[in-house]
Design an enzyme around this catalytic site. Structure first.
Site, short mmCIF file in Angstrom:
data_model
loop_
_atom_site.label_atom_id
_atom_site.label_comp_id
_atom_site.label_asym_id
_atom_site.label_seq_id
_atom_site.Cartn_x
_atom_site.Cartn_y
_atom_site.Cartn_z
CG ASN A 130 1.02 3.81 28.39
OD1 ASN A 130 0.21 4.55 27.84
ND2 ASN A 130 0.83 3.28 29.58
CE1 TYR B 117 10.33 -4.15 20.30
CE2 TYR B 117 9.60 -5.33 18.34
CZ TYR B 117 9.40 -4.95 19.66
OH TYR B 117 8.30 -5.41 20.33
CB SER C 83 8.93 -13.00 21.22
OG SER C 83 9.56 -12.82 19.98
CB VAL D 212 5.56 -9.13 36.27
CG1 VAL D 212 5.06 -8.55 34.94
CG2 VAL D 212 4.74 -10.37 36.64
NE ARG E 5 23.93 -14.49 34.44
CZ ARG E 5 24.78 -13.58 33.94
NH1 ARG E 5 25.63 -13.94 32.99
NH2 ARG E 5 24.79 -12.34 34.36
CE LYS F 137 10.50 -7.55 21.79
NZ LYS F 137 10.21 -7.81 23.21
N1 LIG Z 1 2.43 -2.98 22.30
C1 LIG Z 1 2.69 -3.70 21.22
O1 LIG Z 1 2.08 -3.48 20.15
C2 LIG Z 1 3.70 -4.81 21.27
C3 LIG Z 1 3.81 -5.68 20.18
C4 LIG Z 1 4.72 -6.71 20.22
C5 LIG Z 1 5.52 -6.88 21.31
N2 LIG Z 1 5.41 -6.02 22.37
C6 LIG Z 1 6.30 -6.26 23.52
O2 LIG Z 1 5.54 -6.29 24.70
C7 LIG Z 1 6.37 -5.95 25.80
C8 LIG Z 1 5.64 -4.98 26.70
O3 LIG Z 1 5.42 -3.79 26.00
P1 LIG Z 1 4.11 -2.89 26.16
O4 LIG Z 1 3.54 -2.75 24.81
O5 LIG Z 1 3.26 -3.39 27.26
O6 LIG Z 1 4.80 -1.49 26.50
P2 LIG Z 1 4.62 -0.41 27.65
O7 LIG Z 1 5.57 0.68 27.27
O8 LIG Z 1 3.19 -0.05 27.86
O9 LIG Z 1 5.16 -1.15 28.95
C9 LIG Z 1 6.51 -1.51 29.10
C10 LIG Z 1 6.99 -1.12 30.48
O10 LIG Z 1 8.37 -1.51 30.57
C11 LIG Z 1 9.05 -0.49 31.25
N3 LIG Z 1 10.46 -0.48 30.85
C12 LIG Z 1 10.97 -0.12 29.65
N4 LIG Z 1 12.30 -0.16 29.69
C13 LIG Z 1 12.65 -0.54 30.93
C14 LIG Z 1 13.87 -0.74 31.60
N5 LIG Z 1 15.05 -0.53 30.99
N6 LIG Z 1 13.86 -1.14 32.91
C15 LIG Z 1 12.69 -1.32 33.55
N7 LIG Z 1 11.49 -1.14 32.97
C16 LIG Z 1 11.48 -0.75 31.68
C17 LIG Z 1 8.36 0.80 30.84
O11 LIG Z 1 8.60 1.86 31.80
C18 LIG Z 1 6.91 0.39 30.76
O12 LIG Z 1 6.22 0.66 31.96
C19 LIG Z 1 7.67 -5.43 25.20
O13 LIG Z 1 8.67 -6.42 25.28
C20 LIG Z 1 7.32 -5.16 23.75
O14 LIG Z 1 8.44 -5.28 22.89
C21 LIG Z 1 4.52 -5.00 22.38
#
Ligand SMILES: NC(=O)c1ccc[n+]([C@@H]2O[C@H](COP(=O)([O-])OP(=O)(O)OC[C@H]3O[C@@H](n4cnc5c(N)ncnc54)[C@H](O)[C@@H]3O)[C@@H](O)[C@H]2O)c1
Length: 250
Positions: A190, A154, A140, A15, A122, A158
């Site tokens: 976050n 972004y 996505s 994950v 991959r 996506k």
């Molecule tokens: N929160 C939303 O509203 C939302 C909506 C649509 C899609 N998403 C997608 O959901 C996914 C998860 O996002 P989230 O909202 O849980 O965000 P989040 O910021 O709470 O969690 C994402 C985690 O990924 C880690 N991360 C970021 N860049 C990294 C890197 N280069 N290497 C390793 N770890 C890295 C961060 O440290 C963080 O702990 C993302 O792909 C985001 O685009 C989120």
């Protein structure tokens, strides 16, 4: 909200972004279902918290997924058998529209949201193909279905995640490997999403206020990811599943 556990006993699942939000909730769900998780995150503090909560059920790797060395460290932590991969980590782009984009934002967003996903996928595919089974779930976004949910980098990343998902599903379906994506709407996590463009704020602000139906909890996304990872979704591949409270229907 009630949560029904999914059975992950005997399974190892990677994950990404496992330290926060949707990734963290996915780690929790897999461990609760009896699985082993290899969690990777940029944040040492968040990985320490995951280790403290889940102990040896969660093997934690701290590193930047844009670096090939982090991909290698994740694979080393996973060992010989990877049953599932959840590509969750992602970053926003300050809602920058095309004319205001910098190379730095473009390169970083595509590196984290897209290239890291490709490299990890991959790397796990040969083992999955050899065993004739495996499930990959990519995160996505509603921004992967339209142009009015984020900035250009972004949105591009996506849409590309969706194409990557379909192509992978197409090529490896006959080998027993499934590949799907979930497309979240707004989720309370976050993720940092400030507007760095006045024009974007003017253009997107009113649209977002009227079209986003609800803000979800990370566990609601993790439930969908867990389902797609599990054998309950054994006939599902190449799906881009909106998990957005109905936003995709607007
Ligand atoms: N929160 C939303 O509203 C939302 C909506 C649509 C899609 N998403 C997608 O959901 C996914 C998860 O996002 P989230 O909202 O849980 O965000 P989040 O910021 O709470 O969690 C994402 C985690 O990924 C880690 N991360 C970021 N860049 C990294 C890197 N280069 N290497 C390793 N770890 C890295 C961060 O440290 C963080 O702990 C993302 O792909 C985001 O685009 C989120």
């Amino acid at each position: 909200m009630s949560v029904t556990p999914t059975n992950f006993s005997g399974r190892t699942v990677i994950v990404t972004g496992g330290g926060s939000g949707i990734g963290r909730a996915t780690v929790s769900r897999i461990v609760d279902g009896g699985g082993i998780v290899v969690a990777v995150d940029l944040s040492q503090e968040r990985m320490d918290a995951v280790r403290a909560e889940f102990g040896d059920r969660a093997r934690c790797v701290t590193g930047d997924l844009a670096a090939a060395a982090t991909i290698d460290a994740v694979l080393a932590a996973a060992g010989d058998r990877v049953d599932g991969l959840a590509n969750v980590a992602g970053i926003m782009d300050g809602f920058l529209p095309t004319a205001e984009l910098t190379d730095e934002v473009w390169d970083r967003v595509l590196a984290v949201n897209l290239t890291a996903m490709m490299r990890l996928t991959r790397a796990v595919l040969p083992g999955m193909i050899a065993r004739g089974t495996g499930s990959i779930v990519n995160v996505s976004s509603e921004a992967g279905q339209r142009g009015s949910a984020a900035g250009t980098a972004y949105t591009t990343s996506k849409h590309a995640v969706n194409g990557f998902t379909l192509s992978t599903a197409f090529f490896y379906g006959p080998k027993g490997v499934r590949c799907n994506a979930v497309a979240p709407g707004a989720v309370a996590t976050n993720i940092e999403a400030p507007f760095h463009s006045e024009w974007a704020q003017q253009r997107l602000g009113p649209i977002m206020q009227t079209t986003i139906p609800s803000v979800a909890q990370p566990a609601q996304l993790a439930a969908a990811i867990a389902w797609l990872l599990s054998d309950d979704a054994s006939n599902v591949s190449g799906a881009i599943m909106p998990v957005d409270g109905g936003w995709a229907a607007v």
